[in-house]
Design a protein around this motif. Structure first.
Motif, PDB file in Angstrom:
ATOM      1  N   PHE A 103      -3.054 111.669 -14.665  1.00 58.00           N
ATOM      2  CA  PHE A 103      -3.279 112.628 -13.590  1.00 58.00           C
ATOM      3  C   PHE A 103      -2.441 113.870 -13.842  1.00 58.00           C
ATOM      4  O   PHE A 103      -1.487 113.846 -14.615  1.00 58.00           O
ATOM      5  N   LEU A 120      -2.802 110.882  -4.797  1.00 62.52           N
ATOM      6  CA  LEU A 120      -3.674 111.692  -5.634  1.00 62.52           C
ATOM      7  C   LEU A 120      -4.914 112.151  -4.887  1.00 62.52           C
ATOM      8  O   LEU A 120      -5.336 111.513  -3.920  1.00 62.52           O
ATOM      9  N   TYR A 137      -8.017 113.102 -11.396  1.00 59.66           N
ATOM     10  CA  TYR A 137      -7.175 113.244 -10.215  1.00 59.66           C
ATOM     11  C   TYR A 137      -6.001 114.175 -10.481  1.00 59.66           C
ATOM     12  O   TYR A 137      -5.548 114.338 -11.607  1.00 59.66           O
ATOM     13  N   TRP A 139      -2.102 115.489  -8.388  1.00 61.99           N
ATOM     14  CA  TRP A 139      -1.099 115.166  -7.382  1.00 61.99           C
ATOM     15  C   TRP A 139      -1.409 115.907  -6.087  1.00 61.99           C
ATOM     16  O   TRP A 139      -1.792 117.069  -6.105  1.00 61.99           O
TER      17      TRP A 139
END
Length: 151
Positions: A103, A120, A137, A139
């Motif tokens: 991610f 996420l 994804y 954060w």
């Protein structure tokens, strides 16, 4: 004496006008900040655990999170994190995830020594990096890394 007075009076008047401070040339004196009470420079809003959980599309609990790559110093900074294994606590889009997964985060995350929650959401932007690294994804903005508390 009339000639001396006629010459010295304009010179004296010019010297007096030049030596006076012109207040209209300093606009900082007249500035008024109408939104001073609303501005909070240098202070970021950090969500609590409930807000992070509710605002996320995917919540994971993992102790195996590592920084894989970063673009620090090469344009707009972002960080790529790799999760080797995780427990899915909440999902909106996918019912299963392929591990290991990666991610993206626009800022560096302070990783915990023990297990931590990962908040996420769906990746927006970063089209070329997403194709190259198979990213789905990113954060959650405003979230922080909370450690999993054992009860």
């Amino acid at each position: 004496m009339n000639i001396k007075l006629a010459i010295s009076l304009p010179v004296l008047l010019m010297a007096l006008l030049v030596s006076c401070e012109k207040k209209y040339q300093s606009p900082a004196q007249y500035e008024e900040d109408l939104f001073a009470a609303e501005r909070q420079e240098g202070k970021a809003y950090i969500m609590d655990e409930e807000e992070c959980f509710d605002g996320s599309e995917l919540v994971l609990a993992s102790s195996e999170v590592k920084l894989a790559d970063s673009s620090k110093g090469r344009g707009k900074p972002f960080f790529l994190y790799k999760v080797k294994s995780a427990k899915i606590l909440k999902t909106v889009r996918d019912s299963t995830l392929d591990m290991p997964m990666m991610f993206l985060s626009p800022h560096k995350i302070k990783l915990q020594e023990d297990s931590m929650y990962l908040y996420l959401k769906k990746l927006k932007g970063y089209r070329f990096i997403a194709q190259d690294r198979n990213l789905k994804y990113q954060w959650l903005r405003g979230a922080t890394a909370y450690s999993v508390k054992k009860k």
